[in-house]
Design a protein around this motif. Structure first.
Motif, short mmCIF file in Angstrom:
data_model
loop_
_atom_site.label_atom_id
_atom_site.label_comp_id
_atom_site.label_asym_id
_atom_site.label_seq_id
_atom_site.Cartn_x
_atom_site.Cartn_y
_atom_site.Cartn_z
N SER A 16 0.82 -1.21 0.00
CA SER A 16 0.00 0.00 0.00
C SER A 16 0.85 1.25 0.00
O SER A 16 1.86 1.34 0.69
N CYS A 17 0.39 2.24 -0.75
CA CYS A 17 1.03 3.55 -0.80
C CYS A 17 0.79 4.26 0.53
O CYS A 17 -0.31 4.24 1.07
N HIS A 18 1.81 4.90 1.07
CA HIS A 18 1.68 5.62 2.34
C HIS A 18 0.88 6.92 2.20
O HIS A 18 0.47 7.50 3.19
N LEU A 19 0.66 7.36 0.96
CA LEU A 19 -0.07 8.61 0.76
C LEU A 19 -1.55 8.39 0.49
O LEU A 19 -2.38 9.11 1.04
N CYS A 20 -1.89 7.39 -0.31
CA CYS A 20 -3.31 7.18 -0.64
C CYS A 20 -3.90 5.94 0.04
O CYS A 20 -5.11 5.73 -0.03
N SER A 21 -3.07 5.11 0.64
CA SER A 21 -3.48 3.87 1.32
C SER A 21 -4.06 2.81 0.38
O SER A 21 -4.65 1.84 0.83
N PRO A 27 4.37 1.87 -8.94
CA PRO A 27 5.17 2.19 -7.74
C PRO A 27 6.57 2.72 -8.05
O PRO A 27 7.19 2.31 -9.03
N VAL A 28 7.02 3.63 -7.20
CA VAL A 28 8.39 4.13 -7.24
C VAL A 28 8.96 4.02 -5.84
O VAL A 28 8.25 4.16 -4.85
N SER A 29 10.25 3.73 -5.78
CA SER A 29 10.94 3.59 -4.51
C SER A 29 12.02 4.66 -4.45
O SER A 29 12.79 4.82 -5.39
N CYS A 37 2.93 5.39 -4.89
CA CYS A 37 2.44 5.43 -6.27
C CYS A 37 3.14 6.61 -6.94
O CYS A 37 3.33 7.66 -6.32
N SER A 38 3.50 6.44 -8.17
CA SER A 38 4.17 7.51 -8.90
C SER A 38 3.34 8.79 -8.91
O SER A 38 3.85 9.88 -8.64
N LEU A 41 3.19 10.50 -5.39
CA LEU A 41 4.43 11.18 -5.06
C LEU A 41 4.56 12.48 -5.84
O LEU A 41 4.94 13.52 -5.29
N GLN A 42 4.21 12.45 -7.12
CA GLN A 42 4.28 13.65 -7.95
C GLN A 42 3.35 14.74 -7.40
O GLN A 42 3.74 15.90 -7.29
N LYS A 43 2.13 14.38 -7.03
CA LYS A 43 1.18 15.35 -6.46
C LYS A 43 1.72 15.94 -5.16
O LYS A 43 1.60 17.14 -4.90
N CYS A 44 2.30 15.10 -4.33
CA CYS A 44 2.86 15.55 -3.06
C CYS A 44 3.99 16.54 -3.30
O CYS A 44 4.06 17.59 -2.67
#
Length: 56
Positions: A16-21, A27-29, A37-38, A41-44
């Motif tokens: 699970s993505c830590h931002l959207c659950s 995915p990006v690491s 999620c790519s 992360l971009q939105k953040c």
């Protein structure tokens, strides 16, 4: 999307993505080994104006 970068509640799932659950989508690491999620992360990064890890 105000507050998007606030860390979502930890579901305990490694898939699970830590931002959207949600389950990772494209995915990006990061070098710190946190994964997102790519698109999340971009939105953040756009919201905060920096490219730091949202968790670290």
């Amino acid at each position: 999307m105000p507050g998007f970068c606030k860390m979502a509640e930890n579901t305990g799932s490694f898939l699970s993505c830590h931002l959207c659950s949600e389950i990772f989508k494209d995915p990006v690491s990061l070098s710190c080994n946190h994964s997102f999620c790519s698109s999340c992360l971009q939105k953040c990064w756009e919201q905060t104006g920096n490219k730091n890890c949202p968790i670290c």
